[in-house]
Write an enzyme that holds these catalytic residues in place. Structure first.
Site, PDB file in Angstrom:
ATOM      1  N   GLY A   9       0.810  -1.204   0.000  1.00 24.08           N
ATOM      2  CA  GLY A   9       0.000   0.000   0.000  1.00 24.08           C
ATOM      3  C   GLY A   9       0.843   1.254   0.000  1.00 24.08           C
ATOM      4  O   GLY A   9       0.324   2.370   0.088  1.00 24.08           O
ATOM      5  N   GLY A  10       2.155   1.092  -0.105  1.00 20.42           N
ATOM      6  CA  GLY A  10       3.067   2.224  -0.147  1.00 20.42           C
ATOM      7  C   GLY A  10       3.523   2.528  -1.567  1.00 20.42           C
ATOM      8  O   GLY A  10       3.219   1.801  -2.512  1.00 20.42           O
ATOM      9  N   VAL A  11       4.302   3.592  -1.703  1.00 23.04           N
ATOM     10  CA  VAL A  11       4.729   4.031  -3.030  1.00 23.04           C
ATOM     11  C   VAL A  11       5.720   3.057  -3.664  1.00 23.04           C
ATOM     12  O   VAL A  11       5.698   2.831  -4.880  1.00 23.04           O
ATOM     13  CB  VAL A  11       5.331   5.455  -2.956  1.00 23.04           C
ATOM     14  CG1 VAL A  11       6.592   5.482  -2.094  1.00 23.04           C
ATOM     15  CG2 VAL A  11       5.610   6.003  -4.342  1.00 23.04           C
ATOM     16  N   SER A  13       6.106  -0.333  -3.350  1.00 21.64           N
ATOM     17  CA  SER A  13       5.492  -1.537  -3.915  1.00 21.64           C
ATOM     18  C   SER A  13       4.564  -1.190  -5.073  1.00 21.64           C
ATOM     19  O   SER A  13       4.371  -2.004  -5.978  1.00 21.64           O
ATOM     20  CB  SER A  13       4.738  -2.311  -2.834  1.00 21.64           C
ATOM     21  OG  SER A  13       3.707  -1.540  -2.268  1.00 21.64           O
ATOM     22  N   LEU A  32      -1.091  -8.387   2.112  1.00 18.77           N
ATOM     23  CA  LEU A  32      -1.099  -9.316   3.234  1.00 18.77           C
ATOM     24  C   LEU A  32      -1.788  -8.692   4.437  1.00 18.77           C
ATOM     25  O   LEU A  32      -1.364  -7.646   4.935  1.00 18.77           O
ATOM     26  CB  LEU A  32       0.334  -9.716   3.607  1.00 18.77           C
ATOM     27  CG  LEU A  32       1.175 -10.339   2.494  1.00 18.77           C
ATOM     28  CD1 LEU A  32       2.529 -10.756   3.050  1.00 18.77           C
ATOM     29  CD2 LEU A  32       0.462 -11.516   1.861  1.00 18.77           C
ATOM     30  N   CYS A 101       9.863 -10.554   9.863  1.00 19.47           N
ATOM     31  CA  CYS A 101       8.697 -10.592   8.977  1.00 19.47           C
ATOM     32  C   CYS A 101       9.132 -10.900   7.549  1.00 19.47           C
ATOM     33  O   CYS A 101       8.479 -11.677   6.843  1.00 19.47           O
ATOM     34  CB  CYS A 101       7.960  -9.257   9.031  1.00 19.47           C
ATOM     35  SG  CYS A 101       6.464  -9.198   8.021  1.00 19.47           S
ATOM     36  N   CYS A 194       4.662  -2.358  12.803  1.00 17.06           N
ATOM     37  CA  CYS A 194       3.267  -2.316  12.365  1.00 17.06           C
ATOM     38  C   CYS A 194       2.289  -2.777  13.426  1.00 17.06           C
ATOM     39  O   CYS A 194       1.150  -2.308  13.476  1.00 17.06           O
ATOM     40  CB  CYS A 194       3.092  -3.134  11.085  1.00 17.06           C
ATOM     41  SG  CYS A 194       3.399  -4.909  11.269  1.00 17.06           S
TER      42      CYS A 194
END
Length: 362
Positions: A9-11, A13, A32, A101, A194
């Site tokens: 959801g970031g720039v 990716s 995910l 992660c 997160c």
């Protein structure tokens, strides 16, 4: 090639997925879901993998005209990342949950499912590159380089990884996202854990581990004050010690050792933090030169500098010892020791592999 684009959801990716599409791959986007709370939201733009992030990833995939799915990995994430994080702190270590992660979720679990579904590779927005020989290298953008947190991958996993943005400076990535019309173009980077969106790690550990009173002592074992839990401290910490009695030399004190079994936190002068040898286990191998005795460089923090060392690799026994040419300060158990081999071609240092720090010698 069938490519599964991991969409945070970031720039980064977002552009990684766009570049994979532009390269002619058959791309599917997946976000995910890592929180057990289905209503989890991003707080103050600190974390990642929230409902807002999922919606942003979906909008990007809609613009690219590719399928989008959300996969629930929350149970596995809780077991292999959150519980590992808590257990590690309870042992007096200082873990890196983002690194774990990557190891357990974003590559092992995700790649396992991707390959089972017939995908050839997973593409992410990490800042690192894979050279023509298949070896992991640092990103040319040194400020954003994420090869350290990828040092826990295996060579087999790396064969199925694509890092489409790894060779490009971050400002250019944002410009590219704006050209695509992605709403993520100006989205702030996530910079906290997160599953602790408010950034208060001590409060989170206090709730999960509970109070475990112990003593803060000096280098001679003199008791200075009681604390509520050794998990509140990390090697090299200076602030928040709340010691009323000043040191004899008047200099600041730092946490130099943590014994979670007895609850003893030892403090001392800055020079007491110097470490000359590091032992690490749980080895990961990314290059054939990570064998025997080698001269290389080691990095022990995600944004730390490197130090020259002589590494003694005991592959069959799953541990290595690093002799540092110059002492390092603030090295904590539970952190990763990632080995690098400097390269003269200007394409970024090669990642040899890694281990988890289990012992240090001062």
């Amino acid at each position: 090639m069938r490519v599964l684009a991991a969409m945070s959801g970031g720039v980064d990716s977002s552009v990684a997925a766009a570049r994979a599409v532009a390269a002619g791959h058959d791309v599917v986007g997946v976000h995910l879901a890592l929180s057990r709370d289905p209503q989890a939201v991003r707080e103050s733009a600190r974390g990642c993998c929230s409902l807002e992030d999922s919606a942003d990833a979906r909008r990007v995939c809609d613009k690219l005209g590719i399928p989008f799915y959300v996969w629930d990995f929350s149970d596995r994430f809780h077991e292999e990342v959150i519980e590992d994080f808590i257990d590690s702190y309870a042992r007096g270590e200082t873990p890196n949950p983002c690194l774990r992660c990557n190891e357990k979720i974003k590559f092992a679990a995700l790649l396992e499912r991707a390959l089972a579904l017939g995908f050839d590779a997973v593409a992410t927005g990490h800042y690192a590159t894979v050279d023509e020989d298949g070896y992991l290298r640092r990103s040319p953008d040194e400020k954003k380089d994420q090869s350290y947190v990828l040092g826990v991958l295996s060579s087999k996993e790396l064969q199925h990884c694509l890092f489409p943005v790894g060779d490009t400076p971050k400002p250019q990535i944002r410009e590219e996202a704006a050209q695509y019309g992605f709403s993520t173009a100006s989205k702030p980077d996530s910079y906290d854990i997160c599953f602790i969106p408010d950034g208060n790690t001590q409060a989170f550990l206090g709730r999960t581990i509970g109070l475990r009173p112990g003593m803060i002592v000096d280098q001679q074992g003199q008791e200075l004050r009681q604390h509520d839990g050794a998990f509140q401290y990390t090697i090299g910490q200076r602030k928040g010690l709340d010691i009323k009695t000043p040191a004899d030399d008047g200099k600041p004190r730092y946490v130099t050792d943590i014994d979670a079994r007895t609850g003893t936190v030892t403090v001392g002068p800055r020079e007491a933090l110097a470490v000359s040898r590091i032992k690490a286990d749980r080895l990961k191998f990314l290059h054939p030169k990570m064998v025997g005795d080698i001269d290389c460089q080691v990095q022990v923090r995600a944004h730390g500098s490197v130090a020259a060392c002589r590494a003694h690799i005991h592959r069959s026994e799953d541990w290595m010892e690093l002799e540092l040419q110059e002492p390092l300060s603030g090295v904590a158990r539970g952190q990763a020791a990632v080995l690098y081999l400097p390269m003269p071609d200007g394409l970024g240092d090669v990642v040899l592999g890694s281990g988890t720090i289990c012992e240090t010698t001062k």
